[in-house]
Design a protein around this motif. Sequence first.
Motif, PDB file in Angstrom:
ATOM      1  N   LEU A 179      17.236 -28.936  37.228  1.00 49.67           N
ATOM      2  CA  LEU A 179      15.859 -29.119  37.664  1.00 49.67           C
ATOM      3  C   LEU A 179      15.328 -27.876  38.380  1.00 49.67           C
ATOM      4  O   LEU A 179      14.149 -27.532  38.252  1.00 49.67           O
ATOM      5  CB  LEU A 179      15.766 -30.333  38.588  1.00 49.67           C
ATOM      6  N   ALA A 180      16.197 -27.210  39.131  1.00 52.59           N
ATOM      7  CA  ALA A 180      15.750 -26.074  39.933  1.00 52.59           C
ATOM      8  C   ALA A 180      15.561 -24.809  39.116  1.00 52.59           C
ATOM      9  O   ALA A 180      14.734 -23.958  39.468  1.00 52.59           O
ATOM     10  CB  ALA A 180      16.748 -25.813  41.065  1.00 52.59           C
ATOM     11  N   THR A 181      16.318 -24.650  38.036  1.00 52.78           N
ATOM     12  CA  THR A 181      16.279 -23.384  37.290  1.00 52.78           C
ATOM     13  C   THR A 181      15.526 -23.470  35.971  1.00 52.78           C
ATOM     14  O   THR A 181      15.274 -22.436  35.354  1.00 52.78           O
ATOM     15  CB  THR A 181      17.714 -22.900  37.004  1.00 52.78           C
ATOM     16  N   PRO A 184      11.870 -21.518  36.215  1.00 55.42           N
ATOM     17  CA  PRO A 184      11.990 -20.058  36.330  1.00 55.42           C
ATOM     18  C   PRO A 184      12.642 -19.397  35.128  1.00 55.42           C
ATOM     19  O   PRO A 184      12.240 -18.304  34.726  1.00 55.42           O
ATOM     20  CB  PRO A 184      12.847 -19.887  37.597  1.00 55.42           C
ATOM     21  N   LEU A 185      13.656 -20.032  34.547  1.00 58.40           N
ATOM     22  CA  LEU A 185      14.295 -19.436  33.381  1.00 58.40           C
ATOM     23  C   LEU A 185      13.343 -19.395  32.194  1.00 58.40           C
ATOM     24  O   LEU A 185      13.352 -18.448  31.403  1.00 58.40           O
ATOM     25  CB  LEU A 185      15.563 -20.212  33.021  1.00 58.40           C
ATOM     26  N   ARG A 186      12.498 -20.422  32.055  1.00 58.84           N
ATOM     27  CA  ARG A 186      11.517 -20.417  30.971  1.00 58.84           C
ATOM     28  C   ARG A 186      10.513 -19.279  31.177  1.00 58.84           C
ATOM     29  O   ARG A 186      10.166 -18.569  30.237  1.00 58.84           O
ATOM     30  CB  ARG A 186      10.802 -21.762  30.911  1.00 58.84           C
ATOM     31  N   GLU A 187      10.051 -19.121  32.420  1.00 60.05           N
ATOM     32  CA  GLU A 187       9.128 -18.027  32.708  1.00 60.05           C
ATOM     33  C   GLU A 187       9.794 -16.674  32.464  1.00 60.05           C
ATOM     34  O   GLU A 187       9.173 -15.754  31.918  1.00 60.05           O
ATOM     35  CB  GLU A 187       8.666 -18.125  34.166  1.00 60.05           C
ATOM     36  N   ALA A 188      11.051 -16.547  32.896  1.00 65.39           N
ATOM     37  CA  ALA A 188      11.760 -15.281  32.698  1.00 65.39           C
ATOM     38  C   ALA A 188      11.894 -14.953  31.226  1.00 65.39           C
ATOM     39  O   ALA A 188      11.715 -13.796  30.816  1.00 65.39           O
ATOM     40  CB  ALA A 188      13.135 -15.342  33.357  1.00 65.39           C
ATOM     41  N   HIS A 226       7.744  -6.410  33.134  1.00 70.29           N
ATOM     42  CA  HIS A 226       9.180  -6.374  33.398  1.00 70.29           C
ATOM     43  C   HIS A 226       9.488  -6.955  34.776  1.00 70.29           C
ATOM     44  O   HIS A 226      10.438  -7.728  34.946  1.00 70.29           O
ATOM     45  CB  HIS A 226       9.672  -4.935  33.300  1.00 70.29           C
ATOM     46  N   GLN A 227       8.681  -6.598  35.785  1.00 72.83           N
ATOM     47  CA  GLN A 227       8.914  -7.114  37.123  1.00 72.83           C
ATOM     48  C   GLN A 227       8.654  -8.606  37.209  1.00 72.83           C
ATOM     49  O   GLN A 227       9.322  -9.314  37.976  1.00 72.83           O
ATOM     50  CB  GLN A 227       8.045  -6.352  38.129  1.00 72.83           C
ATOM     51  N   ALA A 228       7.696  -9.095  36.428  1.00 72.93           N
ATOM     52  CA  ALA A 228       7.475 -10.541  36.388  1.00 72.93           C
ATOM     53  C   ALA A 228       8.700 -11.264  35.847  1.00 72.93           C
ATOM     54  O   ALA A 228       9.108 -12.314  36.369  1.00 72.93           O
ATOM     55  CB  ALA A 228       6.248 -10.856  35.535  1.00 72.93           C
ATOM     56  N   ALA A 229       9.309 -10.681  34.814  1.00 71.62           N
ATOM     57  CA  ALA A 229      10.533 -11.278  34.261  1.00 71.62           C
ATOM     58  C   ALA A 229      11.672 -11.221  35.277  1.00 71.62           C
ATOM     59  O   ALA A 229      12.432 -12.184  35.451  1.00 71.62           O
ATOM     60  CB  ALA A 229      10.936 -10.567  32.969  1.00 71.62           C
ATOM     61  N   LEU A 230      11.793 -10.082  35.972  1.00 73.72           N
ATOM     62  CA  LEU A 230      12.847  -9.950  36.979  1.00 73.72           C
ATOM     63  C   LEU A 230      12.649 -10.936  38.121  1.00 73.72           C
ATOM     64  O   LEU A 230      13.617 -11.516  38.631  1.00 73.72           O
ATOM     65  CB  LEU A 230      12.868  -8.519  37.514  1.00 73.72           C
ATOM     66  N   ALA A 234      15.241 -13.658  39.125  1.00 72.11           N
ATOM     67  CA  ALA A 234      15.818 -13.678  40.471  1.00 72.11           C
ATOM     68  C   ALA A 234      15.636 -15.043  41.129  1.00 72.11           C
ATOM     69  O   ALA A 234      16.535 -15.540  41.818  1.00 72.11           O
ATOM     70  CB  ALA A 234      15.170 -12.584  41.320  1.00 72.11           C
ATOM     71  N   LYS A 235      14.480 -15.639  40.907  1.00 77.02           N
ATOM     72  CA  LYS A 235      14.221 -16.969  41.466  1.00 77.02           C
ATOM     73  C   LYS A 235      15.201 -17.991  40.919  1.00 77.02           C
ATOM     74  O   LYS A 235      15.782 -18.799  41.659  1.00 77.02           O
ATOM     75  CB  LYS A 235      12.787 -17.384  41.138  1.00 77.02           C
ATOM     76  N   ALA A 236      15.424 -17.941  39.594  1.00 72.63           N
ATOM     77  CA  ALA A 236      16.378 -18.869  38.982  1.00 72.63           C
ATOM     78  C   ALA A 236      17.796 -18.589  39.471  1.00 72.63           C
ATOM     79  O   ALA A 236      18.565 -19.510  39.767  1.00 72.63           O
ATOM     80  CB  ALA A 236      16.309 -18.755  37.461  1.00 72.63           C
ATOM     81  N   SER A 237      18.135 -17.300  39.577  1.00 75.68           N
ATOM     82  CA  SER A 237      19.485 -16.948  40.013  1.00 75.68           C
ATOM     83  C   SER A 237      19.723 -17.354  41.463  1.00 75.68           C
ATOM     84  O   SER A 237      20.810 -17.812  41.818  1.00 75.68           O
ATOM     85  CB  SER A 237      19.715 -15.445  39.844  1.00 75.68           C
ATOM     86  N   ASP A 238      18.699 -17.181  42.321  1.00 75.96           N
ATOM     87  CA  ASP A 238      18.842 -17.579  43.720  1.00 75.96           C
ATOM     88  C   ASP A 238      19.081 -19.081  43.840  1.00 75.96           C
ATOM     89  O   ASP A 238      19.963 -19.534  44.585  1.00 75.96           O
ATOM     90  CB  ASP A 238      17.597 -17.187  44.512  1.00 75.96           C
ATOM     91  N   ARG A 239      18.285 -19.842  43.115  1.00 78.40           N
ATOM     92  CA  ARG A 239      18.463 -21.291  43.170  1.00 78.40           C
ATOM     93  C   ARG A 239      19.811 -21.711  42.606  1.00 78.40           C
ATOM     94  O   ARG A 239      20.521 -22.540  43.175  1.00 78.40           O
ATOM     95  CB  ARG A 239      17.341 -21.984  42.405  1.00 78.40           C
ATOM     96  N   GLY A 240      20.168 -21.109  41.471  1.00 78.41           N
ATOM     97  CA  GLY A 240      21.460 -21.428  40.885  1.00 78.41           C
ATOM     98  C   GLY A 240      22.609 -20.997  41.777  1.00 78.41           C
ATOM     99  O   GLY A 240      23.641 -21.672  41.861  1.00 78.41           O
TER     100      GLY A 240
END
Length: 593
Positions: A179-181, A184-188, A226-230, A234-240
Amino acid sequence: MTDKPAKGPENPLSEAFQDVRAAFGSVGLFSFFINLLMLTGPLYMMQVYDRVLTSGSSHTLVMLTVVAVGMILTSALLELVRARVFVRIGSRLDRRLNGRLFEGMLRRHLQHSESVEPQPLRDLETLRGFLTGNGLLSFFDAPWTPLFLAIIFVLHPYLGLVSLAGAVVLFALAVLSELATRGPLREAGRDSAAAHGFTENTLRNAEVIEAMGMLPGLQRRWLARHQAALAAQAKASDRGGILTAGAKFVRPVLQVAILGTGAYLALQQEITPGVMIAASIMMGRALAPVEGAIGNWRSFVLARAARTRLKSFLEDDRRPAPSMPLPRPKGTIAVEKLVAAPPGVTKPVLKGISFGLEAGEGLGIIGPSAAGKSTLARLLVGIWAPASGAVRLDGADVSEWNHVELGPHLGYLPQDVELFDGTVAENIARFAEPDPRAVVEAAQRAGVHEMILHLGEGYDTRIGLGGAALSGGQRQRIGLARALYGNPALVVLDEPNANLDSEGEEALRRAVKAMKAQGTTVVLIAHRPAILGSMDKLLVLRDGLIEHFGATPEVLPKVTRAVPKPPKPAKGAPAAEVQRLAAASRRAEAAQA
């Protein structure tokens, strides 16, 4: 004869998975025996603690050890076989889908007249990587978690409750991770695909960017995507990461809890020390798939998103239905009330034009920019489908003719000639199995045979991606040889002399005369009427309508005007004067167009 899309009952991706369903079944069977054999360690520990140590029998220890090693070896062999099956599942899916995706990308480019990024092929690679990696193993081992929990409950209910609580907590962490990732992963993924597409488009225009100093602005545009993807990544990775850290905390706590509970029960003489150790090992095995799923959750999410995109892409793409093969066309052309526009454009570029050509006739097409000349060229060879009307070759609609069958009978040279990474011979032969005699014949007819012989390795010279090793004129002349390969019935040349020098233009004139002499129908689009003198008919387009059409001697005087020819340079004139008069001559010739 129609080439209408065939709408099958199954999505090709679903059909591909159906094809490997039996292989997945065998993986499930292997997983069952592998998980049963995972009981070897706990049972061995129970027997050693509760039988060997109490009885002091070394013979029993040896026998138990031999049996345990044999079972562990069997489990390792089954793991090896299961891994090899996964690899073959991925390879089979790739073989089933890669050609279909490649064709679909080409069709989408033609239908939408825009650059199509190779995202479907990347998605297939992502899906195949997940299927052949360790992530999928956790999902095949997870169904056997209840088996281990049940055995622990049999050993003692309290031990079972501790293990069950641990499984519930880890499963809850896995759900929270999803649920948390997910967002963000879709946006990335979306932003990353946009950045990759922008990069590829930029690289294709590197010369223009460098020449006009466009790099800083384009770099800022790319960097924003590129920064939007990063940021999303990063948001998904932080939550994960938070949830992964939580799982790493919970796991040792559970190990302590089950050992502490087992020790208490052993002190109360409700279980033996062997049962305590065995329960600890079994709980570790029971929770391993859940931990593996958490660790590989990102790859699972990416693979699931890739599968969704692939399914959507294949649902939108419809292959032409098989059609009855037709005989080789003679080259008779009939254009019937043709209304057409580039894909994605609603305003028609061609507005109901009609004309006809007999086999072996030559047609010259001229007109101002944006008159619809190149659109007509694409319609004549069936690249685009008309909004209404038809282009018929020997009575058959070319837009509905299977182009794998029709293609060898057509020759087409677009304005922007693209060659492919391979040898000169392979490019001329259209990357079919080269017929050396036919390749040389096409090159000779295009007047490029001598030029090819002067290349480093002749016809075996590799020209690089896009023909980077050749000049524009060389690419155009080899493209002409490719169009003439196989003696096609219809040849359409869109400004074939745009990059040619006088020698190349003369070779083009000879090639056109030779084609007409052999009965090939030739359509030649040009800005300079001088190249059209050998055409039988001339068509003048303006604003998508036919302004003039008829025999070339009758139409040509209507569209040209006399332009005084500049004087020829005197013998021994200075070089600057020669260049000035040559430039004036070229301007005069262009003014006639």
